[in-house]
Scaffold this motif. Structure first.
Motif, PDB file in Angstrom:
ATOM      1  N   ASN A   8       0.962   4.940   3.496  1.00 13.62           N
ATOM      2  CA  ASN A   8       1.623   6.070   2.827  1.00 13.62           C
ATOM      3  C   ASN A   8       0.963   6.903   2.065  1.00 13.62           C
ATOM      4  O   ASN A   8       1.092   7.924   1.747  1.00 13.62           O
ATOM      5  N   PHE A   9      -0.169   6.244   1.491  1.00 17.95           N
ATOM      6  CA  PHE A   9      -1.027   7.085   0.473  1.00 17.95           C
ATOM      7  C   PHE A   9      -2.454   6.666   0.909  1.00 17.95           C
ATOM      8  O   PHE A   9      -3.062   5.728   1.449  1.00 17.95           O
ATOM      9  N   THR A  13      -5.165   8.462  -3.939  1.00 22.32           N
ATOM     10  CA  THR A  13      -3.904   8.354  -4.583  1.00 22.32           C
ATOM     11  C   THR A  13      -3.219   7.184  -4.883  1.00 22.32           C
ATOM     12  O   THR A  13      -2.925   7.001  -5.714  1.00 22.32           O
ATOM     13  N   ARG A  14      -3.673   5.976  -3.939  1.00 23.59           N
ATOM     14  CA  ARG A  14      -3.496   4.759  -4.320  1.00 23.59           C
ATOM     15  C   ARG A  14      -3.978   4.366  -5.636  1.00 23.59           C
ATOM     16  O   ARG A  14      -3.222   3.610  -6.420  1.00 23.59           O
ATOM     17  N   GLN A  15      -5.115   4.709  -5.972  1.00 26.17           N
ATOM     18  CA  GLN A  15      -5.797   4.306  -7.219  1.00 26.17           C
ATOM     19  C   GLN A  15      -5.470   5.212  -8.312  1.00 26.17           C
ATOM     20  O   GLN A  15      -5.291   4.530  -9.491  1.00 26.17           O
ATOM     21  N   LEU A  86      -6.554  19.008 -11.831  1.00 26.96           N
ATOM     22  CA  LEU A  86      -6.796  17.631 -11.395  1.00 26.96           C
ATOM     23  C   LEU A  86      -5.595  17.247 -10.275  1.00 26.96           C
ATOM     24  O   LEU A  86      -5.878  16.951  -9.334  1.00 26.96           O
ATOM     25  N   SER A  87      -4.420  18.027 -11.066  1.00 30.27           N
ATOM     26  CA  SER A  87      -3.398  17.597 -10.006  1.00 30.27           C
ATOM     27  C   SER A  87      -3.565  18.428  -8.857  1.00 30.27           C
ATOM     28  O   SER A  87      -3.057  18.196  -7.710  1.00 30.27           O
ATOM     29  N   GLU A  88      -3.920  19.864  -8.951  1.00 24.79           N
ATOM     30  CA  GLU A  88      -4.020  20.565  -7.809  1.00 24.79           C
ATOM     31  C   GLU A  88      -5.189  19.906  -6.832  1.00 24.79           C
ATOM     32  O   GLU A  88      -4.825  20.106  -5.655  1.00 24.79           O
ATOM     33  N   GLN A  89      -6.179  19.431  -7.252  1.00 23.18           N
ATOM     34  CA  GLN A  89      -7.146  18.680  -6.449  1.00 23.18           C
ATOM     35  C   GLN A  89      -6.518  17.613  -5.836  1.00 23.18           C
ATOM     36  O   GLN A  89      -6.891  17.436  -4.700  1.00 23.18           O
ATOM     37  N   LYS A  94      -4.656  14.631  -0.892  1.00 22.73           N
ATOM     38  CA  LYS A  94      -3.368  13.663  -0.758  1.00 22.73           C
ATOM     39  C   LYS A  94      -3.281  13.305   0.714  1.00 22.73           C
ATOM     40  O   LYS A  94      -2.898  12.082   0.805  1.00 22.73           O
ATOM     41  N   SER A  95      -3.500  14.261   1.597  1.00 22.23           N
ATOM     42  CA  SER A  95      -3.097  13.937   2.898  1.00 22.23           C
ATOM     43  C   SER A  95      -4.575  14.282   3.486  1.00 22.23           C
ATOM     44  O   SER A  95      -4.433  14.296   4.777  1.00 22.23           O
ATOM     45  N   SER A  96      -5.531  14.251   3.056  1.00 14.50           N
ATOM     46  CA  SER A  96      -6.935  14.467   3.731  1.00 14.50           C
ATOM     47  C   SER A  96      -7.536  12.967   4.292  1.00 14.50           C
ATOM     48  O   SER A  96      -7.432  12.067   3.154  1.00 14.50           O
ATOM     49  N   ASP A  97      -8.248  12.992   5.075  1.00 16.99           N
ATOM     50  CA  ASP A  97      -9.467  11.855   5.258  1.00 16.99           C
ATOM     51  C   ASP A  97     -10.428  12.240   4.285  1.00 16.99           C
ATOM     52  O   ASP A  97     -11.316  13.281   4.393  1.00 16.99           O
TER      53      ASP A  97
END
Length: 120
Positions: A8-9, A13-15, A86-89, A94-97
């Protein structure tokens, strides 16, 4: 309570979730309640709604804290700008490899910026 699926993350994102006030499950619940994900849960209705209440309480407390710290001048305009950037980054990645060798570099930058922003 069962563990949320690992896919899911992404790792970054998980960190970030691990360092937040929320668990992965609570983030999934928040996303589901805001219609930002289609996640399905394998927990009872009672447990789900208990988690929803915990999420609402944490989110409300977070907002009160944000207002308080901003209102008292603990968080400046510059601090807010750093946090927003940071939030924008995170939103972009979030959905990128992300290559695993870049993950630690990204997390290091986030840690350093937050260390400066949260310095007392």
């Amino acid at each position: 309570m069962s563990t949320p699926p690992d896919d899911n993350f992404n790792n970054i994102t998980r960190q970030i979730i691990e360092k937040s006030l929320f668990t992965e499950r609570q983030i999934e619940i928040i996303l589901k309640r805001k219609n930002l994900t289609d996640s399905q849960f394998t927990i009872s209705k009672g447990a789900f709604y208990r988690q929803v209440t915990q999420c609402k309480d944490k989110l409300t407390a977070l907002c009160y804290s944000w207002i308080l710290l901003r209102g008292l001048g603990v968080l400046s305009d510059d601090d807010m700008d750093v946090i927003n950037r940071l939030s924008e980054q995170v939103s972009v990645i979030k959905s990128s490899d992300v290559f695993s060798e870049r993950e630690e570099e990204i997390m290091s930058v986030i840690r350093e910026l937050l260390k400066r922003t949260c310095k007392l």
